[in-house]
Design an enzyme around this catalytic site. Structure first.
Site, PDB file in Angstrom:
ATOM      1  N   ASP A 149       0.632  -1.226   0.086  1.00 37.13           N
ATOM      2  CA  ASP A 149      -0.005   0.046  -0.047  1.00 37.13           C
ATOM      3  C   ASP A 149       1.034   1.343   0.225  1.00 37.13           C
ATOM      4  O   ASP A 149       2.028   1.440   0.736  1.00 37.13           O
ATOM      5  CB  ASP A 149      -0.788  -0.050   1.311  1.00 37.13           C
ATOM      6  CG  ASP A 149      -1.898   1.015   1.301  1.00 37.13           C
ATOM      7  OD1 ASP A 149      -2.643   0.964   0.279  1.00 37.13           O
ATOM      8  OD2 ASP A 149      -2.050   1.956   2.260  1.00 37.13           O
ATOM      9  N   GLU A 186       1.807  -0.486  -4.906  1.00 39.13           N
ATOM     10  CA  GLU A 186       0.918   0.576  -5.272  1.00 39.13           C
ATOM     11  C   GLU A 186       1.685   2.010  -5.173  1.00 39.13           C
ATOM     12  O   GLU A 186       2.048   2.156  -4.220  1.00 39.13           O
ATOM     13  CB  GLU A 186      -0.304   0.641  -4.339  1.00 39.13           C
ATOM     14  CG  GLU A 186      -1.383   1.785  -4.594  1.00 39.13           C
ATOM     15  CD  GLU A 186      -2.064   2.228  -3.826  1.00 39.13           C
ATOM     16  OE1 GLU A 186      -3.039   2.849  -3.848  1.00 39.13           O
ATOM     17  OE2 GLU A 186      -1.520   2.482  -2.478  1.00 39.13           O
TER      18      GLU A 186
END
Ligand code: NOJ
Length: 549
Positions: free
Chosen positions: A208, A268
């Site tokens: 993330d 990401e």
């Protein structure tokens, strides 16, 4: 369906990965929230769909200030979702079906309930406990003003006071304090977490906000306006995509490579220009990076051509394969995006004005949106690289725009009043049956309200229907396994500019018509089509797969 070979270290390069947002997938205990036993109970569905791997969004203990991206404890399961034993049972069931598991890891920030953050609050200024996060003295006589006027990603201030003149940084919600990655303890603890899940059998990690971990905050903090004006492509921005973030991932890579086959990771990383993705995707780093270009693009042949060409080139440079994504838990579902007119300067992925109008303004052409989504997906599934699918897109689900304000959960809604309703509309629990409480999601109601039209998009409704989107995905993923070829792509000339015609090295071809007109279908044996077609014809907004020796 050919299962991936267990020993292959390269299984991820051209895999199809299915994202599960666990609280909205399947609810086994009827409490309205999806859980791990719910996933285990649906492994047959995933196997029949033909996915190679599941990416599981956060399932860790969390107060859900940000849908689970606020983690209380990185090495445990949210009791509402199950136990570590349930986790092990889920891994075993997935692996028995030949499906890998990638888990989400959230290293930029913990939750404010994490024991380290609680310890930081209890400890004085300058303590080792505070050093695990980003604390700063406030401005003004008693530190009553924030250290800077920074705005968080969800709106509202990015600094919150703790009552003793100090403030902590949270690039996202106040419940998500940013870690200080200069801290050796933070670095060591994440290595421990990577080993913890790898030892339990997970095959990889989705990282993330991978581009935010390394920060370099000068004594004199820049203003928000100055931050925004700084070039993010230099590797020197104080917050985003700093070059030294790759030292962290080099350490992670050493851990991944302790396993056989090595654990994989996908970043990401919202970085620009796309060439900056290469280091995240390199074999010395995380190994793979999301490319969100298709997710941000209009349904437009030129745009798609440019994106495909550039990303294949970039992938070749990094040594990784490329990734493709149309939908995930953060954006308006692509079946809806493609049914809405372009919305000026606003990023298409958010469609904020339409959501604010509860889906009334501008008018949605849902049929067209789905037709285009099916065509775009079929083209994407024929491309070299790794395809990431988001739960529910295989049912052709559209965004739910009718969620009442009092049912909203996304922090964006609360922190950007009247501007952005947030991402709940793509997180509505899946419909499994035509009728019943929560359409078979569980035995009780769902934690986000489902609209009436969900029944006709349910797995039950679509399973027996050859023309359904579910049938299309099942066939496409099955054929994708059979037809998979090397990672090269050839462009074939087509006399109309709105048609993209591509060929893989084994003669597998896809022809995608982005226009609304019916055009001639090139020669070859039709294998699959995103919509009905007559012999020799390529209808508008339709993709056909062909085989030519
Ligand atoms: C990206 C995740 O996809 C999103 O859902 C989350 O809100 C932010 N990172 C913060 O963790």
């Amino acid at each position: 369906m050919a299962a991936p070979t267990p020993a292959s270290a390269d299984w991820w390069r051209q895999a199809t990965v299915y994202q599960i947002y666990p609280r909205s997938f399947a609810d086994a205990n009827g409490d309205g929230v999806g859980d791990l036993p719910g996933i285990t109970s649906r492994v047959d569905y995933l196997a029949r769909l033909g996915v190679d791997a599941v990416w599981l969004s956060p399932f860790y203990p969390s107060a859900l200030a940000d849908g689970g991206y606020d983690v209380d404890d990185y090495r445990n399961v949210d009791p509402r979702l199950g136990t570590l034993d349930d986790f092990d049972a889920m891994v075993a069931a997935l692996h028995a079906a030949g499906i890998r598991l990638i888990v989400d890891i959230v290293p930029n920030h913990s939750s404010n309930r994490h024991e380290w953050f609680q310890a930081a609050l209890a400890a004085p200024k300058g303590s080792p406990e505070r050093d695990r996060y980003v604390f700063r003295d406030g401005l003004g006589e008693d530190g009553e003003l924030p250290p800077a006027d920074w705005v968080s990603m969800f709106g509202g201030p990015a600094w919150t006071a703790v009552g003793d003149g100090q403030w902590y940084l949270h690039l996202f919600a106040p419940e998500q304090p940013d870690f200080n990655w200069h801290s050796e303890e933070v670095r060591a603890d994440f290595l421990k977490t990577l080993r913890f899940w790898s030892d339990r059998g997970v095959d990889g990690f989705r990282v993330d906000v991978a581009h935010a971990l390394a920060k370099d905050l000068p004594a004199d903090l820049p203003s928000q306006a100055e931050l925004e004006a700084m070039d993010k492509a230099t590797g020197l921005h104080p917050l985003w995509d700093r070059d030294e973030v790759h030292q962290i991932y080099a350490d992670w890579r050493r851990v991944f490579n302790e396993y056989d086959p090595p654990r994989i990771a996908v970043a990401e990383a919202w970085v620009n220009p796309p060439s900056r993705r290469a280091r995240y995707a390199s074999a010395e780093g995380l190994g793979q990076a999301f490319n969100f270009d298709l997710l941000e693009a209009d349904f437009d042949a030129d745009a798609f051509r440019g994106i495909i060409t550039e990303n294949l080139e970039q992938a070749a440079l990094s040594g990784s394969s490329t990734t493709w994504v149309f939908s995930n838990h953060d954006v308006v579902r692509h079946a809806t995006r493609y049914g809405l007119p372009p919305n000026g300067d606003e990023p298409r992925k958010y469609n904020r004005a339409w959501l604010l109008s509860h889906g009334t303004e501008p008018e949605l052409d849902a049929e067209r949106g789905l037709r285009r989504a099916r065509a775009a997906t079929l083209l994407m599934l024929a491309l070299p690289g790794c395809a990431y699918l988001y739960q529910g897109e295989e049912l052709g689900l559209g965004e739910v725009a009718t969620i009442p304000d009092e049912a909203r959960q996304d922090p964006t809604f609360f922190r950007s009043p009247g501007v952005d309703v947030g991402r709940d509309g793509c997180r509505v629990p899946l419909p499994w049956t035509v009728e019943g409480p929560s359409f078979g999601f569980g035995t009780g109601p769902a934690h986000l309200p489902q609209p009436d039209w969900f029944g006709k998009c349910s797995v039950e409704a679509e399973s027996g229907d050859e023309a359904s989107t579910l049938s299309l995905y099942r066939e496409a993923l099955g054929l994708r396994h059979e037809l998979q070829a090397d990672e090269t792509l050839e462009w074939v000339d087509y006399p109309a500019k709105d048609v993209l015609h591509v060929r893989r090295s084994n003669g597998w071809e896809a022809v995608a018509n982005f226009s609304a007109e019916t055009l001639p279908l090139p020669e070859g044996v039709p294998l699959l089509s995103s919509g009905p077609f007559d012999a020799g014809e390529l209808p508008g907004e339709t993709t056909v797969w062909l085989r030519r020796e």
